[in-house]
Write an enzyme that holds these catalytic residues in place. Structure first.
Site, short mmCIF file in Angstrom:
data_model
loop_
_atom_site.label_atom_id
_atom_site.label_comp_id
_atom_site.label_asym_id
_atom_site.label_seq_id
_atom_site.Cartn_x
_atom_site.Cartn_y
_atom_site.Cartn_z
CG HIS A 261 -1.79 1.19 1.37
ND1 HIS A 261 -3.12 1.20 1.04
CD2 HIS A 261 -1.52 2.45 1.79
CE1 HIS A 261 -3.63 2.40 1.24
NE2 HIS A 261 -2.67 3.19 1.71
CD GLU A 262 1.53 3.62 3.75
OE1 GLU A 262 1.74 4.71 3.17
OE2 GLU A 262 0.47 3.39 4.38
CG HIS A 265 0.37 6.36 -0.49
ND1 HIS A 265 -0.65 7.11 -1.03
CD2 HIS A 265 -0.19 5.64 0.51
CE1 HIS A 265 -1.78 6.86 -0.36
NE2 HIS A 265 -1.52 5.96 0.57
CD GLU A 291 -5.01 6.57 0.90
OE1 GLU A 291 -4.86 5.35 0.78
OE2 GLU A 291 -4.26 7.27 1.60
ZN ZN Z 1 -2.86 5.23 2.01
#
Ligand code: ZN
Length: 492
Positions: A261-262, A265, A291
């Site tokens: 997830h990170e 980003h 997101e």
């Molecule tokens: Zn996030």
């Protein structure tokens, strides 16, 4: 670049220097600072925020920005940066420098108190600060837009144009699709998840984090990996991005999907155009789009059958006791097990939006003045019972689980759900051009990240969310794509 633009960029660079310092201080607070450092940090953050406020609200600077925004001879990125800073300046101008600095210091203090409260399972010690934060956030929103509903003003800060009318409709449609699906899955035999039982030694988990980042194409020379209570990613430019994770010996999956997830980003931040460095546009096109990139990596790619078949041999090497005799379909079913749970960041893809809906309903009521901070633990538990059929056994796993409110981030949660829906739409468009499943099963991320770089990442905040989505996917936002994606995946 003419004289006017040069003068503007000088101040943009100065603003960025303050932002750079604030970002690193925040990263340090979450990863390294001893507990007793919190007060000194809050003072420093208050001071730096006030100086930044002065620069951003300077009359001459805002006039210059307004002129440049209209000047068609200027490059696009510069006009967009001028527009963005006018918007931020107007928001800040509505409150005094002192009130703004006090708010920033309060946010910093609240972060430290929340970390302790979560550890000690003690909402009461955090409640007074949360109440102050809510009041201060309300005051600032009303000063900026006295006639608008406060919560709409907050939502708009994270995602320009977002409001409760849009979200009420979106969440209503989601609920209609998800709730019956979750109920029907509860009647199915539960998949075998025994391979996910720990212990998973932390050194091996650290090694796996590195492997995953490398696989996704996160450049180690420009991106650091740290550890914090709550995973997050921050950046000072596309040359210095920092993501964090949290290791638990009994939870391998939490770390794997936090890192993926990170990394989503981080990839966005690492791949914005160089010309956006030092501008606010380097932060991307708003929180929902951000997101969407993290959740696309985490869910659409990371939790897919194809990727999990690639992941399994890596896990077998690092954790033979758990995975030696597992086939990839078993692992896929274990990872994608739909089961109502208490912790948002560990939730499966299908029940995840229900966690968001709970927070959305509470925030909406908090900022309409319908409920008070003291009522939150009780209401939280009621909603978890209503939507997920569970009651948190303590406050750490209930009302205190998320970092957002301690960071003054009210109106942020809905962007996770909207981001997931955007992610489904990006994925839908990408699959028309690439055979994503076959690339993932070979661990070949480059064509996928190239697609995202061209269509999304390099633009940073130059395009606004709706424009970015339309140009990348050829379609305006369509929540049905996300609903179809979830239905198809979980009905199977
Ligand atoms: Zn996030």
């Amino acid at each position: 670049m003419n004289h006017m633009a040069q003068k503007f960029m000088q101040q943009v660079n100065a603003l960025h220097a303050y932002q750079h310092a604030l970002t690193i201080l925040n990263y340090d607070a979450e990863t390294a600072m001893p507990q007793a450092g919190a007060e000194g940090l809050a003072d420093a953050i208050g001071y730096l925020s006030e100086r930044r406020y002065d620069l951003l609200t300077e009359q001459g600077f805002l006039e210059l920005a307004a002129r440049l925004q209209q000047d068609e001879r200027q490059p696009l990125y510069l006009r967009r940066e001028a527009e963005e800073l006018c918007r931020q300046g107007a928001r800040l101008n509505a409150v005094s420098a002192r009130d703004y600095a006090a708010h920033c210091a309060l946010v910093s203090r609240a972060g430290a108190v929340w970390r302790q409260a979560k550890q000690n399972n003690d909402y009461q010690s955090f409640a007074p600060l949360l109440k102050k934060l809510i009041d201060s956030t309300k005051d600032m929103a009303l000063a900026y837009a006295p006639d608008a509903p406060v919560y709409d003003t907050l939502l708009d800060e994270y995602d320009q144009g977002l409001n409760t009318v849009l979200l009420d409709d979106f969440f209503q449609r989601l609920k209609q699709a998800i709730v019956p699906l979750v109920a029907s899955l509860a009647e199915q035999p539960a998949p075998d998840t025994s391979c996910l039982m720990g212990p998973f030694p932390i050194p091996e988990q650290r090694q796996l984090s590195r492997q995953l980042m490398e696989l996704l194409g996160v450049d180690e020379k420009r991106c650091a990996l740290g550890e914090s209570e709550h995973p997050f990613t921050s950046e000072t430019s596309n040359q210095d991005v920092r993501l964090t994770t949290h290791y638990y010996e009994d939870d391998l999956i939490g770390n794997i999907y936090s890192v993926i997830h990170e990394s989503g980003h981080a990839l966005y931040m690492l791949n914005t155009d160089d010309q956006l460095n030092q501008t606010s546009l380097a932060e991307g096109a708003g929180t929902s789009i951000h997101e969407s990139q993290s959740r696309l990596c985490e869910n659409m790619l990371g939790r897919s059958r194809a990727f999990i078949s690639y992941l399994l041999p890596l896990l077998q090497k690092l954790f033979p006791a758990q995975f030696a005799n597992i086939d990839s379909e078993t692992l896929y079913c274990a990872i994608n097990r739909c089961q109502p749970s208490l912790i948002r960041i560990n939730a499966d893809e299908l029940t995840y939006p229900l966690h968001i809906i709970i927070r959305y309903e509470l925030e909406k009521r908090l900022f309409s003045g319908d409920i008070e901070a003291e009522q939150l633990p009780e209401l939280w538990n009621e909603l978890y019972q209503q939507y997920l059929g569970l009651t948190p056994p303590d406050e750490s796993r209930g009302i205190l689980q998320d970092v957002h409110w301690s960071g003054g981030m009210f109106g942020y949660f809905p962007t996770y759900a909207l981001g997931s829906a955007y992610a489904a739409q990006f994925m839908w468009a990408m699959e028309q051009e690439l055979d994503v499943a076959s690339l993932l099963s070979q661990g070949n991320f480059a064509p996928i990240t190239n697609w995202l770089r061209q269509k999304v990442w390099r633009w940073g905040g130059i395009k606004k969310p709706a424009e970015l989505l339309l140009e990348a996917t050829g379609k305006e936002f369509d929540a049905q794509i996300y609903i179809d994606y979830l239905t198809e995946k979980f009905q199977a």
